[in-house]
Write a protein that holds these residues in place. Structure first.
Motif, PDB file in Angstrom:
ATOM      1  N   UNK A  99       0.880  -1.176   0.000  1.00 36.76           N
ATOM      2  CA  UNK A  99       0.000   0.000   0.000  1.00 36.76           C
ATOM      3  C   UNK A  99       0.912   1.220   0.000  1.00 36.76           C
ATOM      4  N   UNK A 100       0.987   1.858  -1.148  1.00 37.47           N
ATOM      5  CA  UNK A 100       1.948   2.950  -1.291  1.00 37.47           C
ATOM      6  C   UNK A 100       1.336   4.317  -0.997  1.00 37.47           C
ATOM      7  N   UNK A 101       0.020   4.421  -1.141  1.00 39.84           N
ATOM      8  CA  UNK A 101      -0.641   5.706  -0.871  1.00 39.84           C
ATOM      9  C   UNK A 101      -2.150   5.477  -0.803  1.00 39.84           C
ATOM     10  N   UNK A 102      -2.867   6.377  -0.128  1.00 35.51           N
ATOM     11  CA  UNK A 102      -4.324   6.244  -0.141  1.00 35.51           C
ATOM     12  C   UNK A 102      -4.864   6.679  -1.502  1.00 35.51           C
ATOM     13  N   UNK A 103      -5.555   5.796  -2.172  1.00 37.92           N
ATOM     14  CA  UNK A 103      -6.141   6.136  -3.477  1.00 37.92           C
ATOM     15  C   UNK A 103      -7.224   7.192  -3.267  1.00 37.92           C
ATOM     16  N   UNK A 104      -7.337   8.083  -4.232  1.00 41.21           N
ATOM     17  CA  UNK A 104      -8.323   9.156  -4.100  1.00 41.21           C
ATOM     18  C   UNK A 104      -8.991   9.452  -5.439  1.00 41.21           C
ATOM     19  N   UNK A 105      -9.372   8.383  -6.128  1.00 37.56           N
ATOM     20  CA  UNK A 105     -10.016   8.536  -7.431  1.00 37.56           C
ATOM     21  C   UNK A 105     -11.505   8.835  -7.276  1.00 37.56           C
ATOM     22  N   UNK A 106     -12.116   9.233  -8.399  1.00 35.07           N
ATOM     23  CA  UNK A 106     -13.520   9.663  -8.357  1.00 35.07           C
ATOM     24  C   UNK A 106     -14.473   8.548  -7.924  1.00 35.07           C
ATOM     25  N   UNK A 107     -14.294   7.369  -8.533  1.00 36.93           N
ATOM     26  CA  UNK A 107     -15.140   6.212  -8.189  1.00 36.93           C
ATOM     27  C   UNK A 107     -14.207   5.034  -7.934  1.00 36.93           C
ATOM     28  N   UNK A 108     -14.208   4.526  -6.713  1.00 35.84           N
ATOM     29  CA  UNK A 108     -13.315   3.412  -6.368  1.00 35.84           C
ATOM     30  C   UNK A 108     -14.156   2.231  -5.911  1.00 35.84           C
ATOM     31  N   UNK A 109     -13.925   1.081  -6.528  1.00 38.46           N
ATOM     32  CA  UNK A 109     -14.690  -0.117  -6.186  1.00 38.46           C
ATOM     33  C   UNK A 109     -13.868  -1.081  -5.343  1.00 38.46           C
ATOM     34  N   UNK A 110     -14.489  -1.616  -4.315  1.00 39.64           N
ATOM     35  CA  UNK A 110     -13.866  -2.615  -3.446  1.00 39.64           C
ATOM     36  C   UNK A 110     -14.860  -3.752  -3.205  1.00 39.64           C
ATOM     37  N   UNK A 111     -14.342  -4.901  -2.808  1.00 42.45           N
ATOM     38  CA  UNK A 111     -15.236  -6.023  -2.512  1.00 42.45           C
ATOM     39  C   UNK A 111     -14.709  -6.859  -1.358  1.00 42.45           C
ATOM     40  N   UNK A 112     -15.636  -7.306  -0.519  1.00 40.17           N
ATOM     41  CA  UNK A 112     -15.268  -8.174   0.602  1.00 40.17           C
ATOM     42  C   UNK A 112     -14.636  -9.466   0.089  1.00 40.17           C
ATOM     43  N   UNK A 113     -15.074  -9.916  -1.078  1.00 37.07           N
ATOM     44  CA  UNK A 113     -14.573 -11.167  -1.666  1.00 37.07           C
ATOM     45  C   UNK A 113     -13.057 -11.220  -1.693  1.00 37.07           C
ATOM     46  N   UNK A 114     -12.432 -10.150  -2.152  1.00 39.12           N
ATOM     47  CA  UNK A 114     -10.982 -10.169  -2.296  1.00 39.12           C
ATOM     48  C   UNK A 114     -10.281  -9.574  -1.081  1.00 39.12           C
ATOM     49  N   UNK A 115     -10.994  -8.795  -0.290  1.00 36.96           N
ATOM     50  CA  UNK A 115     -10.386  -8.216   0.908  1.00 36.96           C
ATOM     51  C   UNK A 115     -10.256  -9.265   1.998  1.00 36.96           C
ATOM     52  N   UNK A 116     -11.366  -9.887   2.386  1.00 38.14           N
ATOM     53  CA  UNK A 116     -11.321 -10.875   3.475  1.00 38.14           C
ATOM     54  C   UNK A 116     -11.622 -12.289   2.996  1.00 38.14           C
ATOM     55  N   UNK A 117     -12.092 -12.419   1.760  1.00 38.98           N
ATOM     56  CA  UNK A 117     -12.381 -13.750   1.221  1.00 38.98           C
ATOM     57  C   UNK A 117     -13.825 -14.186   1.313  1.00 38.98           C
ATOM     58  N   UNK A 118     -14.719 -13.317   1.794  1.00 41.22           N
ATOM     59  CA  UNK A 118     -16.113 -13.719   1.971  1.00 41.22           C
ATOM     60  C   UNK A 118     -16.930 -13.492   0.699  1.00 41.22           C
ATOM     61  N   UNK A 119     -16.637 -14.314  -0.298  1.00 43.64           N
ATOM     62  CA  UNK A 119     -17.300 -14.194  -1.599  1.00 43.64           C
ATOM     63  C   UNK A 119     -18.796 -14.458  -1.502  1.00 43.64           C
TER      64      UNK A 119
END
Lengths: 430, 430
Positions: free
Chosen positions: B195-215
């Motif tokens: 993690x090199x920097x906090x992303x600050x883009x207009x629309x940022x998508x994240x998902x629990x599936x890849x973060x913690x594995x709870x697909x």
């Protein structure tokens, strides 16, 4: 004319949305039986049942769905494939995709029609992405079907949202190619309507939201006869959301099993009816719904302002008795020239106007499944609305505490109420 | 030539799908802390937070999302609106809708582009309903942007699926109107990448599936700068699915809070790094991922058949150390003329071929986040694949236990591996 001061003082009652709060008291009392625990090592996979057409469906949920339909007798499940969705809304879209993207479809978008008054969200869903696969075709009753070979889709909602009527296909069975049918049977449960026979249509949509009231779980399901259609619907779900929440699937399975157990323990399998059925979840809820309808009819009867649809009594196989439907929505009719939802709004009651449903603005939809206190408050509010004859009461116009609803060009859409004549509407603000 | 008998005997290893089973051992050990109980009187309403733009979002989930980003430092959340989805897949579609349906959009469908190799599902999602709002425009690198005024959407996936590269917009910033950007940051977590920097883009998508594995929970979220875009995305969710499972939202909130607590208890707020960070959820998972990559590189290094991308070490602010990314997918390269996924398939290893990602079929994607035993079995399987020079080993063709992969017209797409030259590929079946 600015609204009189008293209008601002009465709190807004929102009867627009279909949030099923009516079931809350039942579940507050009985919800403990449905408690499930979910641990952090669960829900770690997209997959649930690789052997099922709907590979992301939890086997427990499929089993519970089939069991409840078998016990209630409202839909055939043998020979049907179950496809689960994040509510039934998305399954409607999955069905549109499945029916319109087949190789047999012509180059033109398939028309999607539904007899007015129709559920206001169908049009919105059909038009959302301006698809080249399908487009909104409007009221099935006036659908111009000159080209008998052009495939189209008819949505049949029964009991209907907003007006509670029982419906059959209007167009699809009358054309040469037969059209394609989607049956939205969200309200075909004995808490709302007599169960007269197990439905056996090609695509039947159901949702936990209207069956048990768990709107927040977002669980719906489709019973689909043709495996190719079920596969395509599953594909749609795969591409758009890669399945459906497992946590909610497991919770829904538990709730449906508890409802099924309740039915069986009260009356024993295949032995429902009468007092026993009255004490089940469905029976308890039917009593509440019937009570609300009775109160509403009582208030409406005493006034010359409104009309309500009348429903014949029918024999309910599940309940073992005749009863009158008590739909999830009231389809309130005003006399011609009156804008029903504007009249309501002037009384700080939010409702969904007839035009949204492809009908006249003389109609408006009010939810019958909201909170008890809100419903009672609404009854009190409309008790204060009076009809004033235009000529007779001309001098009263503009009087404090009265709001004038002006004449408009409401069309002559027929309702079941006993309204007639024209005139301006005045109502007293409580 | 029919496959040799030995092929049929080796079990199929499925490395095609991105099911995040790698996290299962961690959650089997630590999942108890995330246990929640859901009773039957919950989830009875569509609504969660009428004061939020995303009215169906549970306040606990929003709080947990903001907290985890703050602790990990991978995205700014101040000044952003959170929109929750049934996975991030549907939020990608919601963003397409929000960006393409604005009044400023021209009559033509907006092109949606992404630099190849791109996530194979973007194209499928864009094309699903043949929308008139947007259409697939292919590889952003070759996007023909002659009309500089035509609005378009570029998807930036960073780290990228399939090849793990860190990315910036290719086109959108170079045109006059700036284009519109959707950043898919599903893999921007310290279990995969520094993690090199906090992303600050207009629309940022994240998902629990890849973060913690709870697909299976199907919970994704978007951080959206512009309130109008967040509102439109919420509208899309409202029309298509009337919200997102509350049960899964509550479970996701709990999981993210446990992960955040874990980070804080190991290192104290804002004091992460080194050994402390290694013992957090992210640290533990990074070790597993790094171990797999080491093993894979070891196997690949010993052979002249395959290449793998090389990633520079970078300093991770969360972990307090330099490390090399260990992406969720391996982007396996073969020499030109070799169909990589066919080679794998002949060895009963299912992978996702390069063409699906808009790249050459010399590449194929293998999941690095599947089950340990399957991964080890895969390593053993590919250890048995050898390169045979076409001229030198002509006489060996068709020999039992060997499968011939014929030359094809794979293009000259550049990879990071050290492959070169042409030739047929033979591999011994283990």
């Amino acid at each position: 004319m600015p609204p009189p001061a008293t209008v601002r003082q009465s709190p807004v009652i929102n009867l627009d949305r279909g949030d099923p709060s009516v079931f809350e008291p039942y579940w507050k009392k009985n919800g403990g039986k449905c408690t499930i625990t979910i641990s952090g090592h669960e829900s770690l996979s997209y997959f649930s049942d690789p052997h099922s057409v709907c590979w992301y469906m939890e086997p427990e949920l499929q089993e519970a769905i089939r069991r409840v339909h078998r016990i209630v007798g409202n839909a055939r499940t043998e020979g049907y494939h179950v496809v689960v969705g994040t509510g039934s809304t998305v399954l409607f879209q999955a069905a549109l995709y499945a029916l319109s993207s087949s190789s047999a479809a012509v180059a033109q978008p398939m028309k999607v029609v539904c007899a007015a008054p129709y559920y206001s969200q169908y049009k919105e869903q059909v038009e959302l992405l301006q698809s080249r696969l399908y487009e909104w075709g409007g009221d099935a009753k006036t659908y111009d079907d000159e080209d008998k070979t052009a495939p189209f889709i008819e949505v049949v909602t029964s009991p209907n949202n907003p007006d509670g009527s029982l419906r059959e296909a209007m167009v699809a069975n009358k054309t040469e190619n037969g059209g394609k049918l989607i049956h939205d049977l969200a309200y075909y449960w004995p808490n709302y309507t007599p169960i007269t026979r197990p439905a056996d249509n090609d695509i039947m949509l159901f949702t936990l939201t209207k069956c048990t009231g768990h709107a927040g779980s977002r669980i719906g399901w489709a019973l689909v006869k043709d495996v190719a259609v079920a596969q395509k619907m599953t594909s749609f779900m795969q591409i758009t959301t890669i399945g459906v929440s497992k946590d909610s699937q497991l919770q829904a399975a538990k709730i449906l099993q508890v409802v099924a157990d309740d039915c069986e323990s009260k009356a024993g399998a295949f032995g429902y009816g009468g007092d026993d059925a009255d004490r089940t979840f469905f029976g308890e809820c039917r009593k509440v719904m019937a009570g609300r309808w009775e109160k509403l009819r009582e208030v409406v009867k005493g006034k010359d302002v409104f009309g309500l649809p009348k429903y014949p009594k029918r024999y309910c196989n599940f309940s073992g008795r005749y009863f009158q439907p008590a739909p999830a929505f009231g389809w309130l009719e005003c006399k011609e020239g009156c804008d029903a939802s504007a009249l309501m709004k002037a009384n700080n009651v939010l409702t969904r106007g007839g035009e949204t449903f492809g009908a006249s603005n003389r109609y408006t939809r009010i939810t019958m499944i909201g909170r008890e206190e809100e419903f009672d408050c609404f009854l009190e509010r409309i008790s204060g609305i009076h009809c004033v004859d235009e000529d007779k009461d001309k001098d009263k116009e503009g009087e404090e505490g009265l709001v004038v609803i002006l004449d408009n060009n409401g069309d002559a859409h027929r309702g079941n109420g006993d309204s007639n004549g024209h005139g301006n509407w005045l109502h007293e603000v409580k």
